[in-house]
Design a protein around this motif. Structure first.
Motif, PDB file in Angstrom:
ATOM      1  N   GLN A 281       0.815  -1.222   0.000  1.00  0.00           N
ATOM      2  CA  GLN A 281       0.000   0.000   0.000  1.00  0.00           C
ATOM      3  C   GLN A 281       0.846   1.269   0.000  1.00  0.00           C
ATOM      4  O   GLN A 281       0.516   2.243  -0.671  1.00  0.00           O
ATOM      5  CB  GLN A 281      -0.921  -0.008   1.231  1.00  0.00           C
ATOM      6  N   HIS A 282       1.961   1.233   0.726  1.00  0.00           N
ATOM      7  CA  HIS A 282       2.686   2.495   0.956  1.00  0.00           C
ATOM      8  C   HIS A 282       4.106   2.517   0.392  1.00  0.00           C
ATOM      9  O   HIS A 282       4.774   3.551   0.475  1.00  0.00           O
ATOM     10  CB  HIS A 282       2.771   2.780   2.463  1.00  0.00           C
ATOM     11  N   ARG A 359       1.728   3.005  14.055  1.00  0.00           N
ATOM     12  CA  ARG A 359       1.072   1.848  14.675  1.00  0.00           C
ATOM     13  C   ARG A 359       1.330   1.836  16.179  1.00  0.00           C
ATOM     14  O   ARG A 359       2.403   2.249  16.662  1.00  0.00           O
ATOM     15  CB  ARG A 359       1.599   0.538  14.067  1.00  0.00           C
ATOM     16  N   VAL A 559      -2.791   4.341  13.488  1.00  0.00           N
ATOM     17  CA  VAL A 559      -3.839   3.776  12.637  1.00  0.00           C
ATOM     18  C   VAL A 559      -4.951   3.201  13.522  1.00  0.00           C
ATOM     19  O   VAL A 559      -6.143   3.340  13.227  1.00  0.00           O
ATOM     20  CB  VAL A 559      -3.225   2.691  11.718  1.00  0.00           C
ATOM     21  N   GLY A 562      -7.444   5.616  14.279  1.00  0.00           N
ATOM     22  CA  GLY A 562      -8.139   6.214  13.141  1.00  0.00           C
ATOM     23  C   GLY A 562      -7.286   7.150  12.305  1.00  0.00           C
ATOM     24  O   GLY A 562      -7.811   7.880  11.459  1.00  0.00           O
ATOM     25  N   LEU A 563      -5.976   7.162  12.535  1.00  0.00           N
ATOM     26  CA  LEU A 563      -5.087   8.032  11.754  1.00  0.00           C
ATOM     27  C   LEU A 563      -4.959   7.515  10.318  1.00  0.00           C
ATOM     28  O   LEU A 563      -4.773   6.317  10.103  1.00  0.00           O
ATOM     29  CB  LEU A 563      -3.697   8.056  12.409  1.00  0.00           C
ATOM     30  N   ALA A 564      -5.089   8.411   9.338  1.00  0.00           N
ATOM     31  CA  ALA A 564      -4.833   8.048   7.935  1.00  0.00           C
ATOM     32  C   ALA A 564      -3.381   8.408   7.625  1.00  0.00           C
ATOM     33  O   ALA A 564      -2.964   9.545   7.850  1.00  0.00           O
ATOM     34  CB  ALA A 564      -5.775   8.807   7.018  1.00  0.00           C
ATOM     35  N   LEU A 565      -2.605   7.449   7.145  1.00  0.00           N
ATOM     36  CA  LEU A 565      -1.179   7.698   6.912  1.00  0.00           C
ATOM     37  C   LEU A 565      -0.958   8.520   5.644  1.00  0.00           C
ATOM     38  O   LEU A 565      -1.591   8.274   4.611  1.00  0.00           O
ATOM     39  CB  LEU A 565      -0.424   6.371   6.808  1.00  0.00           C
ATOM     40  N   GLU A 566      -0.043   9.472   5.752  1.00  0.00           N
ATOM     41  CA  GLU A 566       0.357  10.283   4.592  1.00  0.00           C
ATOM     42  C   GLU A 566       1.874  10.411   4.629  1.00  0.00           C
ATOM     43  O   GLU A 566       2.466  10.446   5.709  1.00  0.00           O
ATOM     44  CB  GLU A 566      -0.231  11.696   4.693  1.00  0.00           C
TER      45      GLU A 566
END
Ligand code: SF4
Length: 729
Positions: A281-282, A359, A559, A562-566
């Motif tokens: 994904q990243h 995480r 995460v 609820g954190l969205a990774l950027e």
């Protein structure tokens, strides 16, 4: 504390406080100057005995500073201070403190002074600065700074036209780490390091000795992790305190860490133990990364590092079994071999394979607090380029000023001359590599100003010495911190300065007046400035003064919350392959290269820290001096026996360039490799005015005459010197 020193300390307290009553500093103190008998006041402020900046509460009894303890509201201390923090009381009473402005009367470096008033000292500084400006331009004055008090010096000097400023906290400490992570994740590590040690199941320390390296809240979490039996893996040529808590200790040959890290990366990939979902994904450039590291086998690394392949494999499988709640700690003072950005990038990539970014139990994404600015002036456009960092295109990924680049320009006069140094709260003689180069640069200066609390070796070379207050005697800029919650903390004076010392902000303001730019400090005093900032931000000034800390509301940091990774990299992803590095001619994936071996009869000198001292700043403190009056040189016991040197015998160290140290005691121990010796940094003071610490132990900085510079961001190495042990006659 020995009875002798305690008696000395108490008698000093009385003498010093007698002077306090007659002090001339009129800034409002948080404590009443004439308290009722027996009255105890508790005043919150934050500690500056090191850069961790823990919130504490000063106890003032009968108007005298009595003790300093942790502020339970503060996230850096959680109500507890480290030994240095509690020892801050000793900093106030330190008999060796600078007491009044001094001007040089003899040859530079001969340490001959006359005491002068503030008006004369600052008038002289302003006159010399203006002369340099007229002859060479304002860019020819540079600022070296460290610590929180520097804020207003930087502001005044930038307003006047200074563009070259740097702290050794970057190129001589954490810079390579931050750039390594920045190139990988699009964000540096920051301070405090956002390591969720509190919740981790596996902590990997590469050359980082938590516990001896006393960063308060981090060490508290480490102790908790050990107590709940989290796995600890330690990579260190020395059996450190942290290693004594470890499930696996890998005593690698110094300089081979990157081989181990890349072999661990390769093993996780080959055995399919990495976080495939996170990478899919990243990740950016993962296939090219895998291809680049496939030669980094366990057997190859075992040979480079001089540890068994079984140990390397077991440690890798251990860390993978706990992912994502595994942390490979980014470290802090990571300037070891001159290729440290790539080693730090290797650590960043190993963390990425473990999928721990954002995480729980891994690397959380720190949050800050928003506090309104006061609204100070903008700085003038500058006609010349900065001579350090990325602007000079010398070290393309440097994102802060580089001390040694300023020093180089001072020696060479290129690309333009540097004729004035303003040095705030940093002992460059110990912090920078090659004392000889620093002295050479100093000889080219028309002005050297040192603002300090102590008569450091650097102060010994000054033309003018400006005595600063310690943090318990002054206001400073508001601290706005990043962490699990953002927070703001107040520094406020709790006792008056004992002599004619002045707070850094006051010195900066008076200098601004002398330079004709007084309007850049448009407030009566710092209390007024701070109150404006706090109230503009919607907080109560009185409450902050009483509690010391404002906590921001909690926002998601993982995460799981609820954190969205950027990722703010060019690809928007975690860069396993770095196109940025490749475009500038560097390895896109870290590649290990061998470092020189110690010549026969010599040992690689590595250095570290002690829990009771901070760099070279605390050796005269009467409380901390007794905890550790001098440093030792750790030597393998078998080696010492072979050399005919007994435990606790004094020796002199001689490095490859013939530099000789002061005498230093030998600690003969099995807790270090045979090819390595170790000492704590910051001892061996050579300024006679530091009476308590003069020639006590050896200076690692003095022995760091041979160094390499990281071509990516300009960090200078500290572990590239070899020493032999010379027995005393
Ligand atoms: Fe002070 Fe210790 Fe905290 Fe550093 S870690 S700020 S010395 S209490």
């Amino acid at each position: 504390m020995s009875s002798f020193t305690r008696r000395r300390f108490l008698s000093l307290s009385a003498a010093t406080l007698g002077t306090t009553a007659a002090g001339t500093w009129t800034t409002t103190l948080a404590v009443d100057a004439t308290p009722a008998p027996g009255e105890v006041k508790e005043i919150p402020t934050f500690c500056e005995m090191c850069f961790w900046r823990c919130g504490g509460i000063a106890h003032v009894r009968d108007g005298k500073l009595w003790k300093f303890e942790g502020n339970p509201r503060d996230p850096q201390s959680n109500g507890r201070l480290c030994p240095r923090g509690t020892g801050a009381v000793g900093a106030h009473y330190d008999p060796d403190r600078l007491r009044q402005p001094l001007m040089r009367v003899g040859e530079r470096g001969k340490e001959q002074w006359k005491a002068v008033g503030w008006d004369e000292a600052l008038g002289f500084v302003a006159e010399r600065m203006n002369r340099i400006k007229a002859e060479h331009g304002p860019e020819s004055v540079a600022l070296f700074n460290h610590g929180f008090g520097q804020r207003f010096f930087q502001h005044v000097l930038k307003t006047w036209g200074v563009i070259n400023y740097a702290g050794s906290s970057y190129a001589q400490c954490r810079g390579a780490r931050d750039v390594g992570f920045l190139l990988t994740y699009g964000a540096g590590v920051g301070s405090p390091e956002p390591t969720d040690i509190r919740n981790t199941d596996c902590l990997v320390l590469v050359g980082s000795h938590l516990g001896e390296n006393m960063h308060n809240s981090q060490v508290q979490e480490f102790a908790q992790a050990v107590e709940r039996r989290a796995s600890v893996i330690v990579v260190d040529p020395r059996f450190s305190v942290a290693a004594s808590k470890a499930k696996y200790w890998l005593p690698v040959k110094p300089g081979t860490d990157l081989a181990l890290i890349m072999a661990w990366c390769n093993l996780l990939v080959q055995e399919g133990r990495y976080d495939k979902a996170f990478v899919a994904q990243h990740g950016h450039g993962f296939d090219k990364f895998v291809e680049a590291i496939k030669g980094n086998t366990v057997e190859w690394a075992a040979e480079q590092c001089d540890v068994s392949p079984e140990l390397i494999v077991a440690a890798a499988r251990e860390m993978a079994s706990h992912r994502p709640a595994t942390i490979v700690h980014p470290g802090r003072r990571v300037n070891w071999y001159g290729d440290d950005t790539q080693r730090s990038r290797g650590i960043a990539l190993l963390n990425a394979l473990l999928g721990n970014y954002g995480r729980k139990g891994g690397l959380y994404v720190a949050q800050g607090i928003s506090m309104a600015p006061y609204g100070l002036n903008k700085y003038p456009e500058h006609a010349r380029h900065r001579l350090d960092g990325a602007e000079a295109d010398r070290y393309p990924f440097a994102d802060e000023g580089i001390t040694t680049s300023i020093r180089d320009a001072t020696v060479s006069g290129k690309p333009y001359p540097i004729k004035g140094w303003f040095v705030y709260s940093t002992n460059l003689m110990q912090a920078l590599p090659s004392e000889a180069e620093t002295i050479k640069a100093i000889q080219n200066l028309d002005l050297l100003v040192v603002c300090e609390t102590m008569p450091s070796e650097m102060a010994g070379w000054a033309d003018v010495i400006l005595p600063d207050t310690i943090f318990l005697e002054r206001h400073d800029e508001l601290l706005t911190g990043f962490g699990r919650n953002g927070w703001a903390a107040l520094r406020q004076p709790v006792v008056a300065a004992p002599h004619d010392q002045k707070p850094a902000w006051w010195i900066a303001k008076e200098l601004a007046n002398k330079l004709g730019i007084g309007e850049c400090m448009p407030f009566k005093d710092l209390e007024e400035y701070l109150k404006v900032r706090v109230e503009k931000s919607g907080h109560s000034w009185d409450k902050l003064k009483a509690e010391g800390v404002i906590m921001a509301p909690h926002k998601p940091i993982t995460v799981e919350e609820g954190l969205a990774l950027e990722f703010a990299t060019p690809s928007g992803k975690v860069e396993f392959w770095s196109d940025q590095l490749a475009a500038k001619g560097f390895d896109a994936v870290p590649k290990y290269t061998k470092h020189p071996e110690a010549p026969p009869g010599s040992f690689r000198l590595i250095t570290g820290r002690a829990p009771g001292h901070t760099f070279s700043r605390t050796q005269t403190n009467p409380l901390l001096h007794d905890l550790m009056p001098e440093n030792e040189i750790w030597v393998n016991a078998a080696t010492a026996a072979r050399l005919g040197i007994r435990n606790r015998e004094y020796v002199t160290l001689k490095n490859q360039d013939g530099v000789l140290s002061n005498r230093v005691r030998v600690k003969a121990t099995q807790r270090i490799r045979e090819d390595t010796v170790y000492m704590v940094y910051g001892f061996g003071h050579s300024n006679k005015l530091m009476k308590t610490a003069y020639l006590m132990g050896a200076s690692a900085g003095q022995l760091n005459s041979s160094y390499r510079t990281d071509p990516i961001m300009g960090a200078t190495s500290i572990h590239t010197n070899f020493v032999s042990l010379v027995k005393e006659a």
